[in-house]
Design a protein around this motif. Sequence first.
Motif, PDB file in Angstrom:
ATOM      1  N   SER A   4       0.832  -1.200   0.000  1.00  0.00           N
ATOM      2  CA  SER A   4       0.000   0.000   0.000  1.00  0.00           C
ATOM      3  C   SER A   4       0.874   1.260   0.000  1.00  0.00           C
ATOM      4  CB  SER A   4      -0.922   0.000   1.215  1.00  0.00           C
ATOM      5  OG  SER A   4      -0.150  -0.132   2.383  1.00  0.00           O
ATOM      6  N   ASP A   6       2.595   4.104  -1.123  1.00  0.00           N
ATOM      7  CA  ASP A   6       2.499   4.814  -2.397  1.00  0.00           C
ATOM      8  C   ASP A   6       3.855   5.038  -3.030  1.00  0.00           C
ATOM      9  OD1 ASP A   6      -0.171   4.983  -2.754  1.00  0.00           O
ATOM     10  OD2 ASP A   6      -0.403   6.932  -1.777  1.00  0.00           O
ATOM     11  N   GLN A   9       5.301   2.240  -5.648  1.00  0.00           N
ATOM     12  CA  GLN A   9       4.994   2.288  -7.071  1.00  0.00           C
ATOM     13  C   GLN A   9       5.975   3.226  -7.789  1.00  0.00           C
ATOM     14  OE1 GLN A   9       0.836   2.952  -7.469  1.00  0.00           O
ATOM     15  NE2 GLN A   9       0.779   2.259  -9.577  1.00  0.00           N
TER      16      GLN A   9
ATOM     17  N   THR B  49       1.138   1.213 -16.559  1.00  0.00           N
ATOM     18  CA  THR B  49      -0.150   0.517 -16.551  1.00  0.00           C
ATOM     19  C   THR B  49      -0.065  -0.772 -15.740  1.00  0.00           C
ATOM     20  OG1 THR B  49      -0.328   1.301 -18.820  1.00  0.00           O
ATOM     21  CG2 THR B  49      -2.013  -0.243 -18.081  1.00  0.00           C
ATOM     22  N   GLN B  52      -0.044  -0.076 -12.034  1.00  0.00           N
ATOM     23  CA  GLN B  52      -1.370   0.368 -11.589  1.00  0.00           C
ATOM     24  C   GLN B  52      -2.310  -0.818 -11.467  1.00  0.00           C
ATOM     25  OE1 GLN B  52      -2.150   3.307 -14.553  1.00  0.00           O
ATOM     26  NE2 GLN B  52      -1.394   5.006 -13.305  1.00  0.00           N
ATOM     27  N   ARG B  53      -2.215  -1.724 -12.440  1.00  0.00           N
ATOM     28  CA  ARG B  53      -3.079  -2.898 -12.442  1.00  0.00           C
ATOM     29  C   ARG B  53      -2.775  -3.804 -11.241  1.00  0.00           C
ATOM     30  NH1 ARG B  53      -2.083  -5.002 -17.736  1.00  0.00           N
ATOM     31  NH2 ARG B  53      -1.091  -6.722 -16.663  1.00  0.00           N
ATOM     32  N   LYS B  55      -1.514  -2.949  -8.400  1.00  0.00           N
ATOM     33  CA  LYS B  55      -1.966  -2.295  -7.184  1.00  0.00           C
ATOM     34  C   LYS B  55      -3.490  -2.401  -7.043  1.00  0.00           C
ATOM     35  CE  LYS B  55      -1.087   1.777  -4.447  1.00  0.00           C
ATOM     36  NZ  LYS B  55      -0.648   3.163  -4.408  1.00  0.00           N
ATOM     37  N   GLN B  56      -4.155  -2.186  -8.183  1.00  0.00           N
ATOM     38  CA  GLN B  56      -5.618  -2.264  -8.214  1.00  0.00           C
ATOM     39  C   GLN B  56      -6.102  -3.656  -7.790  1.00  0.00           C
ATOM     40  OE1 GLN B  56      -6.833  -1.111 -12.072  1.00  0.00           O
ATOM     41  NE2 GLN B  56      -8.730  -0.149 -11.407  1.00  0.00           N
ATOM     42  N   ARG B  57      -5.435  -4.657  -8.375  1.00  0.00           N
ATOM     43  CA  ARG B  57      -5.814  -6.038  -8.081  1.00  0.00           C
ATOM     44  C   ARG B  57      -5.632  -6.322  -6.594  1.00  0.00           C
ATOM     45  NH1 ARG B  57      -2.490 -10.222 -11.371  1.00  0.00           N
ATOM     46  NH2 ARG B  57      -3.061  -8.910 -13.124  1.00  0.00           N
ATOM     47  N   GLU B  58      -4.561  -5.803  -6.044  1.00  0.00           N
ATOM     48  CA  GLU B  58      -4.253  -5.950  -4.625  1.00  0.00           C
ATOM     49  C   GLU B  58      -5.382  -5.372  -3.768  1.00  0.00           C
ATOM     50  OE1 GLU B  58      -1.437  -7.299  -3.684  1.00  0.00           O
ATOM     51  OE2 GLU B  58      -1.427  -6.881  -1.542  1.00  0.00           O
ATOM     52  N   GLU B  59      -5.805  -4.164  -4.139  1.00  0.00           N
ATOM     53  CA  GLU B  59      -6.842  -3.503  -3.357  1.00  0.00           C
ATOM     54  C   GLU B  59      -8.181  -4.227  -3.474  1.00  0.00           C
ATOM     55  OE1 GLU B  59      -6.425   0.448  -4.818  1.00  0.00           O
ATOM     56  OE2 GLU B  59      -4.658   0.800  -3.564  1.00  0.00           O
ATOM     57  N   GLU B  60      -8.448  -4.726  -4.674  1.00  0.00           N
ATOM     58  CA  GLU B  60      -9.694  -5.463  -4.888  1.00  0.00           C
ATOM     59  C   GLU B  60      -9.736  -6.728  -4.042  1.00  0.00           C
ATOM     60  OE1 GLU B  60     -10.432  -3.976  -9.448  1.00  0.00           O
ATOM     61  OE2 GLU B  60      -9.913  -6.070  -9.066  1.00  0.00           O
TER      62      GLU B  60
END
Lengths: 184, 69
Positions: A4, A6, A9, B49, B52-53, B55-60
């Motif tokens: 998490s 930030d 990334q 991209t 981002q994907r 990270k998104q998958r992680e949060e989901e």
Amino acid sequence: MTKSDDDLQALLIGAVPNLRAFANSLCGDPTRADDLVQDTLVKAWSNLDGFEKGSNLKAWLFTILRNTYFSELRKRRREVEDADGAMAERLSVLPEQHVHMDLVDFKKAFNVLSDDQKEVLLLVGAEGFSYEEAAEITNAAVGTVKSRVNRARVALNKALGFEAGESFNSNSEFVGVARAVSRG
Amino acid sequence: MGTGSDPKRGDSVTMQAPLPVELQGQIGQRLREAYIELINEPVPDRFVTLLQRLKQREEESKEESRDEK
């Protein structure tokens, strides 16, 4: 470090230009280099727990990349053992537009090096890792890394045709061999 | 490093003398020039991209496990 975070990334994205340069120099194929970088990022992301906070993230990423490259290479070598010249062909597709002539020669010369020599020379000479860091990344002894860097420089020097070095080195190498023989 | 007096260093590999400093410098400079050129290439969008994907998958997946509780 957690996912998490930030900053993470940003840190990973920040390492991409160097990872790409390293991968490109190692494999000589821009498309494959980008695939390697992608695999490295995915592996890094899913193994973040294995990364010790406070240690060198860049060194860790380089370790993942070179391990991925060499394990793929071993697999490929088994697959294409009979396909003569496949390797040479792959190496000749380096992107050479907008590259100064001197650098083209340098890239050609660079390709005379073995993979072992390339990787340590890139890590130490281009990326600026210490011998100790390079040893850790390549899972080799520090002395082995030093010796590989040295041999890589000698081989590059010879391929580039720098005169003084060539005679100096062939002589010293000969003396070295001669000494070893006379002692044995 | 690399004196000839150590009997354990008898093979030609470790006996290989290092290049003169001046030549090491020349080679190092060319290597860095070639490398910097590669580093300066623009980074394709696919890497931004990708992260981002991930990270998104992680949060989901976090949200999913929260929902299950």
